[in-house]
Design a protein around this motif. Structure first.
Motif, PDB file in Angstrom:
ATOM      1  N   GLY A 116     -26.382 -33.713 -57.549  1.00  0.00           N
ATOM      2  CA  GLY A 116     -27.345 -34.793 -57.391  1.00  0.00           C
ATOM      3  C   GLY A 116     -26.778 -36.179 -57.249  1.00  0.00           C
ATOM      4  O   GLY A 116     -27.505 -37.171 -57.384  1.00  0.00           O
ATOM      5  N   VAL A 117     -25.472 -36.303 -56.966  1.00  0.00           N
ATOM      6  CA  VAL A 117     -24.881 -37.633 -56.796  1.00  0.00           C
ATOM      7  C   VAL A 117     -25.328 -38.211 -55.457  1.00  0.00           C
ATOM      8  O   VAL A 117     -25.183 -37.562 -54.416  1.00  0.00           O
ATOM      9  CB  VAL A 117     -23.342 -37.563 -56.863  1.00  0.00           C
ATOM     10  CG1 VAL A 117     -22.739 -38.949 -56.588  1.00  0.00           C
ATOM     11  CG2 VAL A 117     -22.890 -37.054 -58.225  1.00  0.00           C
ATOM     12  N   LYS A 118     -25.857 -39.413 -55.501  1.00  0.00           N
ATOM     13  CA  LYS A 118     -26.302 -40.096 -54.279  1.00  0.00           C
ATOM     14  C   LYS A 118     -25.412 -41.280 -53.908  1.00  0.00           C
ATOM     15  O   LYS A 118     -25.298 -41.633 -52.737  1.00  0.00           O
ATOM     16  CB  LYS A 118     -27.744 -40.604 -54.462  1.00  0.00           C
ATOM     17  CG  LYS A 118     -28.756 -39.525 -54.793  1.00  0.00           C
ATOM     18  CD  LYS A 118     -28.899 -38.516 -53.671  1.00  0.00           C
ATOM     19  CE  LYS A 118     -29.978 -37.492 -53.998  1.00  0.00           C
ATOM     20  NZ  LYS A 118     -30.081 -36.425 -52.958  1.00  0.00           N
ATOM     21  N   THR A 119     -24.806 -41.900 -54.933  1.00  0.00           N
ATOM     22  CA  THR A 119     -24.036 -43.125 -54.707  1.00  0.00           C
ATOM     23  C   THR A 119     -22.638 -42.983 -55.272  1.00  0.00           C
ATOM     24  O   THR A 119     -22.464 -42.540 -56.406  1.00  0.00           O
ATOM     25  CB  THR A 119     -24.723 -44.331 -55.383  1.00  0.00           C
ATOM     26  OG1 THR A 119     -26.062 -44.434 -54.901  1.00  0.00           O
ATOM     27  CG2 THR A 119     -23.972 -45.619 -55.095  1.00  0.00           C
ATOM     28  N   VAL A 120     -21.643 -43.369 -54.482  1.00  0.00           N
ATOM     29  CA  VAL A 120     -20.243 -43.352 -54.915  1.00  0.00           C
ATOM     30  C   VAL A 120     -19.675 -44.754 -54.738  1.00  0.00           C
ATOM     31  O   VAL A 120     -19.731 -45.321 -53.639  1.00  0.00           O
ATOM     32  CB  VAL A 120     -19.398 -42.349 -54.108  1.00  0.00           C
ATOM     33  CG1 VAL A 120     -17.925 -42.432 -54.514  1.00  0.00           C
ATOM     34  CG2 VAL A 120     -19.917 -40.926 -54.316  1.00  0.00           C
ATOM     35  N   GLU A 121     -19.167 -45.318 -55.822  1.00  0.00           N
ATOM     36  CA  GLU A 121     -18.506 -46.614 -55.762  1.00  0.00           C
ATOM     37  C   GLU A 121     -16.996 -46.412 -55.785  1.00  0.00           C
ATOM     38  O   GLU A 121     -16.480 -45.661 -56.617  1.00  0.00           O
ATOM     39  CB  GLU A 121     -18.933 -47.498 -56.936  1.00  0.00           C
ATOM     40  CG  GLU A 121     -20.405 -47.840 -56.924  1.00  0.00           C
ATOM     41  CD  GLU A 121     -20.753 -48.923 -57.935  1.00  0.00           C
ATOM     42  OE1 GLU A 121     -19.933 -49.867 -58.084  1.00  0.00           O
ATOM     43  OE2 GLU A 121     -21.823 -48.827 -58.572  1.00  0.00           O
ATOM     44  N   LEU A 122     -16.309 -47.093 -54.878  1.00  0.00           N
ATOM     45  CA  LEU A 122     -14.858 -46.979 -54.787  1.00  0.00           C
ATOM     46  C   LEU A 122     -14.184 -48.225 -55.343  1.00  0.00           C
ATOM     47  O   LEU A 122     -14.561 -49.354 -54.993  1.00  0.00           O
ATOM     48  CB  LEU A 122     -14.431 -46.791 -53.327  1.00  0.00           C
ATOM     49  CG  LEU A 122     -14.954 -45.552 -52.604  1.00  0.00           C
ATOM     50  CD1 LEU A 122     -14.471 -45.557 -51.150  1.00  0.00           C
ATOM     51  CD2 LEU A 122     -14.507 -44.279 -53.311  1.00  0.00           C
ATOM     52  N   GLY A 123     -13.201 -48.035 -56.209  1.00  0.00           N
ATOM     53  CA  GLY A 123     -12.413 -49.149 -56.714  1.00  0.00           C
ATOM     54  C   GLY A 123     -11.381 -49.558 -55.672  1.00  0.00           C
ATOM     55  O   GLY A 123     -10.243 -49.095 -55.697  1.00  0.00           O
ATOM     56  N   VAL A 124     -11.795 -50.427 -54.772  1.00  0.00           N
ATOM     57  CA  VAL A 124     -10.939 -50.850 -53.651  1.00  0.00           C
ATOM     58  C   VAL A 124     -10.015 -51.978 -54.092  1.00  0.00           C
ATOM     59  O   VAL A 124      -8.817 -51.956 -53.811  1.00  0.00           O
ATOM     60  CB  VAL A 124     -11.816 -51.297 -52.457  1.00  0.00           C
ATOM     61  CG1 VAL A 124     -10.953 -51.890 -51.354  1.00  0.00           C
ATOM     62  CG2 VAL A 124     -12.626 -50.118 -51.938  1.00  0.00           C
ATOM     63  N   GLN A 125     -10.585 -53.004 -54.723  1.00  0.00           N
ATOM     64  CA  GLN A 125      -9.903 -54.205 -55.211  1.00  0.00           C
ATOM     65  C   GLN A 125      -9.408 -55.091 -54.063  1.00  0.00           C
ATOM     66  O   GLN A 125      -9.673 -56.272 -54.036  1.00  0.00           O
ATOM     67  CB  GLN A 125      -8.752 -53.878 -56.171  1.00  0.00           C
ATOM     68  CG  GLN A 125      -8.999 -52.765 -57.163  1.00  0.00           C
ATOM     69  CD  GLN A 125     -10.299 -52.852 -57.919  1.00  0.00           C
ATOM     70  OE1 GLN A 125     -11.006 -53.838 -57.866  1.00  0.00           O
ATOM     71  NE2 GLN A 125     -10.651 -51.792 -58.618  1.00  0.00           N
ATOM     72  N   SER A 126      -8.662 -54.534 -53.124  1.00  0.00           N
ATOM     73  CA  SER A 126      -8.153 -55.327 -52.000  1.00  0.00           C
ATOM     74  C   SER A 126      -7.835 -54.378 -50.848  1.00  0.00           C
ATOM     75  O   SER A 126      -7.615 -53.173 -51.058  1.00  0.00           O
ATOM     76  CB  SER A 126      -6.888 -56.089 -52.405  1.00  0.00           C
ATOM     77  OG  SER A 126      -6.304 -56.739 -51.285  1.00  0.00           O
ATOM     78  N   LEU A 127      -7.824 -54.928 -49.627  1.00  0.00           N
ATOM     79  CA  LEU A 127      -7.381 -54.157 -48.467  1.00  0.00           C
ATOM     80  C   LEU A 127      -6.068 -54.712 -47.941  1.00  0.00           C
ATOM     81  O   LEU A 127      -5.700 -54.490 -46.789  1.00  0.00           O
ATOM     82  CB  LEU A 127      -8.464 -54.168 -47.381  1.00  0.00           C
ATOM     83  CG  LEU A 127      -9.719 -53.353 -47.733  1.00  0.00           C
ATOM     84  CD1 LEU A 127     -10.806 -53.545 -46.690  1.00  0.00           C
ATOM     85  CD2 LEU A 127      -9.375 -51.875 -47.887  1.00  0.00           C
ATOM     86  N   ASP A 128      -5.357 -55.434 -48.798  1.00  0.00           N
ATOM     87  CA  ASP A 128      -4.028 -55.966 -48.499  1.00  0.00           C
ATOM     88  C   ASP A 128      -3.017 -55.097 -49.243  1.00  0.00           C
ATOM     89  O   ASP A 128      -2.981 -55.081 -50.476  1.00  0.00           O
ATOM     90  CB  ASP A 128      -3.947 -57.416 -48.973  1.00  0.00           C
ATOM     91  CG  ASP A 128      -2.621 -58.091 -48.636  1.00  0.00           C
ATOM     92  OD1 ASP A 128      -1.591 -57.390 -48.589  1.00  0.00           O
ATOM     93  OD2 ASP A 128      -2.625 -59.321 -48.457  1.00  0.00           O
ATOM     94  N   ASP A 129      -2.210 -54.372 -48.502  1.00  0.00           N
ATOM     95  CA  ASP A 129      -1.272 -53.433 -49.140  1.00  0.00           C
ATOM     96  C   ASP A 129      -0.278 -54.131 -50.061  1.00  0.00           C
ATOM     97  O   ASP A 129       0.166 -53.548 -51.059  1.00  0.00           O
ATOM     98  CB  ASP A 129      -0.518 -52.623 -48.076  1.00  0.00           C
ATOM     99  CG  ASP A 129      -1.381 -51.514 -47.478  1.00  0.00           C
ATOM    100  OD1 ASP A 129      -2.378 -51.131 -48.113  1.00  0.00           O
ATOM    101  OD2 ASP A 129      -1.053 -51.036 -46.375  1.00  0.00           O
ATOM    102  N   ASN A 130       0.087 -55.363 -49.755  1.00  0.00           N
ATOM    103  CA  ASN A 130       1.009 -56.097 -50.628  1.00  0.00           C
ATOM    104  C   ASN A 130       0.357 -56.396 -51.978  1.00  0.00           C
ATOM    105  O   ASN A 130       1.002 -56.300 -53.029  1.00  0.00           O
ATOM    106  CB  ASN A 130       1.449 -57.407 -49.963  1.00  0.00           C
ATOM    107  CG  ASN A 130       2.337 -57.174 -48.758  1.00  0.00           C
ATOM    108  OD1 ASN A 130       3.119 -56.223 -48.724  1.00  0.00           O
ATOM    109  ND2 ASN A 130       2.219 -58.030 -47.752  1.00  0.00           N
TER     110      ASN A 130
END
Length: 374
Positions: A116-130
């Motif tokens: 029944g999971v509808k929403t998934v939150e991703l811990g992205v923090q940044s899209l800068d690899d450095n």
């Protein structure tokens, strides 16, 4: 929001068990307040809230505090068992969780859908690899792109969690990340200011003078560069609340709740006067600047008590004290206590009532002052 409609969250905190990484800013076992992960732990947390809420499809159980999909599949199934029951009985309408972008694959998503999971939150923090490397996140931007694509294929609502003020993160880096997030098209995004938390690697980096958290000057420089219509100071915990008044003094237009109303909510005397005017009851409380005053007030109220610094709405420095020895220790460790900024001591309301009462009181106060943003 979920599917365009408002959803009330019933939080379930799990420990750091799902993640093998140690990010420099993370002390998740302390933050979550949980040391184990079992169906019984989940049941106990749900029970605290279920007795105080209405039941129905507008409620969602939400797993926070760990990388849920990083847990073994059999443990995930065990943790889902209590919420499966609530879903079947119609007590809640859906489930949501947070996890890491590199812990998303077809098998994991099929398991989530089955429960029944509808929403998934991703811990992205940044899209800068450095920046990700400096924070020792253990994943790269490409992991985020792949995870978002797969989540969309499976029809999940997607939330992306970002962080500002991270080590090696410039304003241009933050801006590039935000622009890329907009292109990814998540259902929503959360932006958090980085905090230096005791017991983390970042604390030691900070103590060595190798890291400086975001300051008023940082926010003002961004404001001058971007020239926005204004700034919203209601999101991100205590940090933006503390900055609101100084931002306004420097010519920044504060949108939503004004600094004067924030002060009205944070100043205990003003707040109490308003509650009395509105005839809204409050827990017994008092203010102390010395150990002796604190012990006397706590004795009159009765343990346990909730203690916290004055002028705090975001939860910083808040603690439940159960006896005189703990109160003495708290007062001795308190920083910046003065007659103008005493320690606040309230009767502790068990079973989570305090949380809901505080939100109710603040909402009533702000609505009374004709301000809609809380």
């Amino acid at each position: 929001m979920q599917g365009g409609r408002a959803v009330a969250i019933i939080p379930v905190f799990i420990p750091h068990a799902g993640c093998p990484h140690q990010c420099v800013f993370c002390n998740q076992k302390t933050i979550s307040g949980q040391q184990t992960a079992s169906s019984r732990d989940v049941e106990q947390q749900l029970e605290r809230y279920l007795q105080w809420i209405k039941q129905g499809p507008s409620y969602a159980a939400a797993f926070y505090g760990g990388s849920f999909t990083g847990l073994p599949a059999d443990l995930q199934t065990e943790l889902f068992r209590p919420v499966d029951k609530l879903l079947a009985e119609g007590v809640i309408g859906s489930v949501r969780l947070s996890t890491r972008p590199d812990y998303i694959d077809a098998a994991r998503l099929e398991l989530l859908q089955a429960h029944g999971v509808k929403t998934v939150e991703l811990g992205v923090q940044s899209l800068d690899d450095n920046v990700l490397a400096a924070a020792e996140r253990g994943h790269q931007a490409t992991d985020v792109y792949k995870a978002v694509s797969l989540l969309k294929q499976y029809g999940f609502e997607i939330g992306l969690q970002l962080m500002v003020g991270m080590p090696c993160q410039s304003f241009d880096s933050v801006k590039a990340t935000v622009e890329q997030v907009l292109r990814l098209g998540p259902s929503f995004a959360r932006i958090y200011p980085l905090l230096v938390i005791k017991g983390t690697p970042l604390e030691h980096i900070y103590e060595r003078g190798e890291f400086e958290p975001l300051t008023l000057e940082d926010v003002l420089s961004i404001y001058e560069k971007e020239q926005p219509l204004g700034v919203i100071a209601q999101f991100g915990g205590q940090t933006p609340l503390n900055l609101a008044a100084e931002l306004e003094k420097n010519g920044v237009k504060i949108l939503g709740t004004s600094p004067s109303v924030i002060d009205l909510a944070e100043d205990r005397d003003q707040f109490r006067a308003m509650m009395e005017k509105l005839e809204i009851p409050m827990p017994e409380s008092g203010m102390a600047t010395t150990v002796e005053e604190a012990l006397q007030i706590a004795e009159e109220i009765g343990y346990p008590v909730m203690v916290r610094p004055s002028y705090v709405l975001g939860g910083r420095g808040m603690e439940v004290v159960y006896d005189a020895d703990s109160m003495t220790e708290y007062m001795k460790a308190a920083v910046g206590v003065t007659p103008d900024r005493p320690i606040l001591i309230d009767r502790f309301l068990n079973e989570g009532i305090f949380f809901f009462l505080l939100l109710y009181l603040l909402d009533a106060l702000l609505q009374f002052r004709n301000h809609a943003v809380l």
